[in-house]
Design a protein around this motif. Structure first.
Motif, short mmCIF file in Angstrom:
data_model
loop_
_atom_site.label_atom_id
_atom_site.label_comp_id
_atom_site.label_asym_id
_atom_site.label_seq_id
_atom_site.Cartn_x
_atom_site.Cartn_y
_atom_site.Cartn_z
N ILE A 130 -11.19 11.35 -18.75
CA ILE A 130 -9.84 10.85 -19.06
C ILE A 130 -9.45 9.80 -18.04
CG2 ILE A 130 -7.42 11.49 -19.32
CD1 ILE A 130 -8.39 14.41 -19.59
N GLY A 131 -9.23 8.59 -18.49
CA GLY A 131 -8.82 7.53 -17.57
C GLY A 131 -7.34 7.24 -17.68
N GLY A 138 0.44 7.93 -10.70
CA GLY A 138 0.11 9.35 -10.78
C GLY A 138 1.07 10.02 -11.73
N TRP A 163 -9.34 9.28 -9.68
CA TRP A 163 -9.30 10.75 -9.82
C TRP A 163 -9.93 11.23 -11.13
CZ3 TRP A 163 -8.13 10.69 -5.13
CH2 TRP A 163 -6.97 10.12 -4.62
N THR A 164 -10.83 10.43 -11.68
CA THR A 164 -11.35 10.74 -13.01
C THR A 164 -12.39 11.86 -12.93
OG1 THR A 164 -11.10 8.38 -13.33
CG2 THR A 164 -12.12 9.65 -15.13
N SER A 165 -12.03 13.01 -13.42
CA SER A 165 -12.94 14.17 -13.36
C SER A 165 -14.17 13.89 -14.22
CB SER A 165 -12.26 15.42 -13.92
OG SER A 165 -11.11 15.70 -13.18
N GLN A 365 -2.89 18.50 -10.83
CA GLN A 365 -3.50 17.85 -12.00
C GLN A 365 -2.83 18.30 -13.29
OE1 GLN A 365 -7.55 19.01 -11.41
NE2 GLN A 365 -7.24 21.08 -12.10
N GLY A 366 -2.86 17.38 -14.27
CA GLY A 366 -2.32 17.73 -15.59
C GLY A 366 -0.82 17.94 -15.59
N GLU A 370 6.28 19.84 -9.91
CA GLU A 370 7.61 19.23 -9.91
C GLU A 370 7.89 18.55 -11.26
OE1 GLU A 370 5.39 19.08 -7.42
OE2 GLU A 370 6.54 20.38 -6.07
C1 LIG Z 1 -8.77 17.83 -9.19
C2 LIG Z 1 -8.07 16.74 -9.91
C3 LIG Z 1 -8.63 16.22 -11.05
C4 LIG Z 1 -8.00 15.17 -11.72
N1 LIG Z 1 -8.58 14.65 -12.84
C5 LIG Z 1 -8.01 13.60 -13.46
C6 LIG Z 1 -8.63 13.00 -14.58
O1 LIG Z 1 -9.68 13.44 -15.02
N2 LIG Z 1 -8.05 11.92 -15.14
C7 LIG Z 1 -6.87 11.42 -14.69
O2 LIG Z 1 -6.38 10.46 -15.26
N3 LIG Z 1 -6.24 11.96 -13.62
C8 LIG Z 1 -6.79 13.03 -12.99
N4 LIG Z 1 -6.17 13.59 -11.90
C9 LIG Z 1 -4.97 12.97 -11.39
C10 LIG Z 1 -3.71 13.73 -11.70
O3 LIG Z 1 -3.33 13.54 -13.03
C11 LIG Z 1 -2.65 13.23 -10.72
O4 LIG Z 1 -3.04 13.68 -9.46
C12 LIG Z 1 -1.27 13.71 -11.04
O5 LIG Z 1 -0.78 13.07 -12.18
C13 LIG Z 1 -0.31 13.47 -9.87
O6 LIG Z 1 -0.38 12.14 -9.43
P1 LIG Z 1 -0.62 11.80 -7.88
O7 LIG Z 1 -1.75 12.59 -7.42
O8 LIG Z 1 -0.65 10.35 -7.79
O9 LIG Z 1 0.65 12.37 -7.16
P2 LIG Z 1 2.09 11.66 -7.06
O10 LIG Z 1 2.58 11.32 -8.41
O11 LIG Z 1 2.07 10.59 -6.04
O12 LIG Z 1 2.94 12.88 -6.54
C14 LIG Z 1 2.89 13.33 -5.17
C15 LIG Z 1 3.93 14.44 -5.04
O13 LIG Z 1 5.22 13.93 -5.38
C16 LIG Z 1 5.81 14.69 -6.39
N5 LIG Z 1 6.60 13.84 -7.28
C17 LIG Z 1 6.22 12.71 -7.92
N6 LIG Z 1 7.20 12.26 -8.71
C18 LIG Z 1 8.23 13.13 -8.59
C19 LIG Z 1 9.53 13.22 -9.16
N7 LIG Z 1 9.95 12.35 -10.07
N8 LIG Z 1 10.29 14.26 -8.79
C20 LIG Z 1 9.86 15.17 -7.91
N9 LIG Z 1 8.66 15.14 -7.33
C21 LIG Z 1 7.85 14.13 -7.67
C22 LIG Z 1 4.65 15.30 -7.14
O14 LIG Z 1 5.02 16.44 -7.85
C23 LIG Z 1 3.69 15.60 -6.03
O15 LIG Z 1 4.02 16.81 -5.43
C24 LIG Z 1 -6.78 14.65 -11.23
C25 LIG Z 1 -6.21 15.20 -10.09
C26 LIG Z 1 -6.84 16.23 -9.42
C27 LIG Z 1 -6.21 16.79 -8.20
#
Ligand SMILES: Cc1cc2nc3c(=O)[nH]c(=O)nc-3n(C[C@H](O)[C@H](O)[C@H](O)COP(=O)(O)OP(=O)(O)OC[C@H]3O[C@@H](n4cnc5c(N)ncnc54)[C@H](O)[C@@H]3O)c2cc1C
Lengths: 383, 356
Positions: A130-131, A138, A163-165, A365-366, A370
């Motif tokens: 999933i991209g 995020g 972060w693409t699994s 993830q997913g 929050e």
């Molecule tokens: C193991 C793993 C596998 C993954 N696999 C995939 C994948 O296959 N494909 C893919 O596309 N993505 C993947 N991801 C990415 C995942 O979807 C993102 O990590 C997730 O959407 C959060 O984005 P971020 O990590 O940039 O955190 P951020 O969005 O930067 O958030 C950081 C912190 O701030 C908080 N925050 C952000 N916005 C708000 C708000 N409006 N109010 C309150 N708090 C807030 C968040 O809850 C979090 O605690 C994966 C992540 C992990 C950890």
């Protein structure tokens, strides 16, 4: 009166008992080969396992037979999934293709995409990633910047996905890209989804090693990477709505509360069959929460099977389920002292180590905790 | 469940809701807690046929099922109804299982637990009770009590005037009567061996299920009250519902409410299907756990106002804090479940969980 608190009890129909026996028999054979007892089974990649599972008819269970599917019910698929995950079988390779890419193609894809791709997924031979996320996108997915520019017979992609699994073992990615520039008045407009062949020129995949030292997720850089028109999924410009419908498959499944089940099983073995009062209470707390989470998740599966969209209920299941996964190592430590180490020859210690090193990702993830709580609060009418 | 049953249940729920909304205002709850019996409320609910809904018609009941009774109890929990509805229901089930006619009026219910013993014995033409039970719900002077008692190793049910026993009156956190009742040759009005479907253990579990459903009702209503309060209360120029910290606290309550509701509903559903597995145990464990978490957050969101007697949040929270202890706290049932699944071992654990 609130949206999101409707969890009608679900009875699994008789055919679920049959398929449960079938998948248990399959998994018992796999156990002999060592394909069992993995923490976070969805991130263990074993292609031979996925191929055997496909041959045995357990992938694409709900899809039409003409696309290689088996025309079974969503609840039968649920049973197969919960059995695989609770057994800790290495389901990583086919996981995303079976859970969301296949259904997405079935729903929005062209006839040609369905005919060429779905049978390969069902055979356990085509894997997807999933991209969506990017370095600067995020939780705020609408800020995605990867750009697709129209060219002769297709699109040229530029940008970075992160972060693409499983990108490194996948044959295809479904990427969310911008096909028109950002419109500040409608941030959700101008997105499209495309199937990308992972061998395309102009696509460079590099590993991102996670905190346990494992290679699970990746970074992909697109430089004038050509994607033919035939690989666009659904309508150009409708990407946002399609992605949102995809998230429905993602939030409420048994993976959301079974990620650390292997540790719970190890704990029960380590404690033995004659627990002290305190040990019994802690084990019973984990079991009671698990029994109830499973019923909530089943209820959501039943509603999804009827064509409903219980988005708030799904968010509740994911929020409670992922917190539960974190409770398992915490409570295990409280009754069974050990020095967690992934290299330990004592399986409780090794599993505890894997659990501790895995759980931080579960509430990110997913849809992070929050973000989910924001969704739930919206269902309560607060925003 | 078929559509007809569903429609019937919706009707019961609507009727109960309407009666409680009209006749169980917060001042009625307050008055009851200070010892004033809510006559009109009781009479209306009894006339509507809801107090013995689960008892067969030939024994004086409504001929419905346990599930029907649980719907009434859920609504009672939602309105903090200060009546022995659960006790009257349990007493009716015990009496009717033994082939006895269930009398009208409220019934207290005395079920000895642990090492408590009440014996039933013949004395001339009469049967008499001896022994003592604690935490007897709704043993009120002038009322009637249903007692589970042992007669030569056989579990029996007895109906007795409360005035024939010595009552050491106590209350729970919600001001509901919970007394120690001592029988010293107390003459019974009626008695018989319990029916073969029902014993002390099943009654205890039914009590746990009743409290689970009542807590689910109370939790849901507490969530509604609390969300409404956050939308009405303005600080820093906006409703406190607009603060993300407050929104997330409500989301946590919603999760606990959802878990409690699901647990209680599925337990009732599976009990009616005849295969409750570990669900009743899990339901009492989970609803009791949810009660503490949710009540804490509900009070936090209400500020000082929720700490007053004037505001009726405490009608819900003091009941939740009481009911979570009754018929086994979360810790009690967690231990029971823990013992059971430990026997299955690691390899059998999933089967033990998923067979429910
Ligand atoms: C193991 C793993 C596998 C993954 N696999 C995939 C994948 O296959 N494909 C893919 O596309 N993505 C993947 N991801 C990415 C995942 O979807 C993102 O990590 C997730 O959407 C959060 O984005 P971020 O990590 O940039 O955190 P951020 O969005 O930067 O958030 C950081 C912190 O701030 C908080 N925050 C952000 N916005 C708000 C708000 N409006 N109010 C309150 N708090 C807030 C968040 O809850 C979090 O605690 C994966 C992540 C992990 C950890």
């Amino acid at each position: 009166m609130f949206q999101g608190l409707n969890f009608p009890p679900l009875d699994l129909p008789p055919e679920c008992t049959e398929i449960r026996a079938e998948i248990r028999a399959f998994l018992a054979e796999e156990r002999k080969l060592g394909n069992a007892k993995n923490i976070e089974a969805m991130s263990r990649y074993t292609p031979e396992y996925s191929e055997r599972l496909g041959k045995a008819g357990f992938i694409g269970l709900t899809w039409p037979k003409k696309y290689g599917g088996h025309e079974r019910s969503a609840l039968e698929r649920y049973v197969v999934t919960e059995e695989m995950l609770s057994a800790g079988a290495p389901t990583g390779c086919h996981w995303i293709a079976d859970r969301q890419s296949g259904p997405l193609i079935l729903k929005f894809g062209t006839e040609e995409q369905r005919e060429t791709i779905l049978p390969k997924i069902a055979a356990g031979e085509a894997y997807f990633c999933i991209g969506m996320s990017e370095p600067n996108s995020g939780s705020d997915l609408a800020s995605v910047q990867t750009k697709a520019t129209k060219t002769d017979g297709g699109w040229l992609l530029n940008g970075t996905k992160l972060w693409t699994s499983g990108a490194h073992i996948s044959h295809y990615m479904i990427a969310l890209v911008r096909t028109s520039p950002l419109d500040e008045k409608d941030r959700h407009a101008g997105f499209s989804q495309m199937i990308i062949d992972m061998k395309s020129p102009g696509l460079e995949i590099s590993p991102v090693i996670n905190l346990s030292g494992d290679h699970h997720f990746n970074e992909e850089v697109f430089t004038d990477c050509f994607v033919p028109d035939e690989m666009v999924v659904g309508e150009v410009g409708n990407g946002w709505n399609q992605v949102m419908s995809e998230l429905g498959y993602e939030r409420s499944g048994p993976e959301r509360f079974l990620s650390t089940f292997q540790l719970f099983a190890e704990l029960v073995d380590a404690v033995g069959d004659d627990p002290s009062d305190h040990e019994a209470q802690v084990i019973g707390r984990l079991a009671a929460q698990l029994i109830v989470l499973r019923q909530m998740s089943l209820s959501v599966a039943g509603m999804l099977g009827q064509g409903l969209v219980p988005a708030n209920e799904a968010s509740i299941v994911k929020d409670l389920g992922t917190n539960y996964c974190k409770l398992v190592p915490d409570l295990s430590r409280s009754i069974m002292a050990a020095m967690p180490s992934q290299r330990s020859s004592i399986s409780y210690e090794a599993t505890l180590a894997s659990a501790i090193l895995t759980v931080p990702s579960l509430t990110i993830q997913g849809g992070s905790r929050e973000i989910l709580r924001g969704v739930i609060a919206r269902g309560l009418g607060m925003r | 469940m078929n559509t007809e049953t569903n429609e019937m249940r919706q009707m019961i729920a609507d009727t109960a809701d309407r009666i409680f909304r009209d006749l169980c205002e917060p001042d009625v709850v307050n008055a009851a807690e200070s010892g004033i019996w809510p006559t009109e409320l009781w009479n209306t609910i009894e006339e509507s046929g809801m107090t013995q809904i689960a008892v067969p018609e030939e024994h004086g009941g409504g001929g419905g099922s346990i599930g029907d009774a649980m719907i009434v109890l859920r609504a009672a929990g939602a309105y903090s109804v200060p009546l022995p509805l659960a006790e009257t229901m349990l007493a009716g089930i015990a009496l009717s299982s033994a082939g006895q006619t269930v009398p009208g009026g409220p019934l207290g219910f005395a079920l000895p637990v642990d090492d408590e013993i009440v014996t039933l014995a013949q004395a001339g033409d009469d049967y008499v009770l001896n022994g003592s039970v604690g935490q007897v719900a709704w043993a009120i002077p002038g009322g009637q009590l249903v007692v589970i008692a042992d007669m030569d190793g056989q579990e029996c049910v007895a109906l007795v005037d409360a005035d024939a026993a010595d009552i050491d009156a106590g209350i729970n956190l919600a001001g509901e009567p919970r007394s120690t009742v001592t029988f010293d040759g107390s003459k019974v009005t009626a008695c018989a061996p319990l029916g073969n479907q029902v014993d002390g253990e099943t009654l205890f579990k039914l009590g746990a299920l009743a409290r689970s459903i009542m807590m689910a009702g109370a939790l849901e209503s507490m969530l509604e009250m609390t969300v409404q309060y956050t939308m009405d209360r303005v600080q820093f120029g906006r409703p406190i519902a607009k603060f993300q910290a407050v929104q997330h606290a409500m989301a946590v309550i919603a999760g606990e409410v959802a878990a409690a509701k699901t647990a209680a509903d599925v337990a009732v559903h599976l009990l009616e299907a005849g295969e409750p597995g570990l669900l009743i145990e899990a339901a009492k464990a989970r609803t009791s756990e949810a009660a503490g978490i949710a009540a804490e957050l509900a009070h936090q969101a209400h500020g000082a106002m929720g700490f007053t007697h004037e505001h009726n949040l405490h009608h819900r929270t003091r009941r939740l804090w009481s009911w979570r202890e009754e018929y086994g706290s979360e810790f009690y049932w967690q231990k029971v479940i823990g013992r059971t699944v430990s026997k299955a071992g690691g390899d059998g654990l999933w089967k033990a969980i998923s067979d429910t």
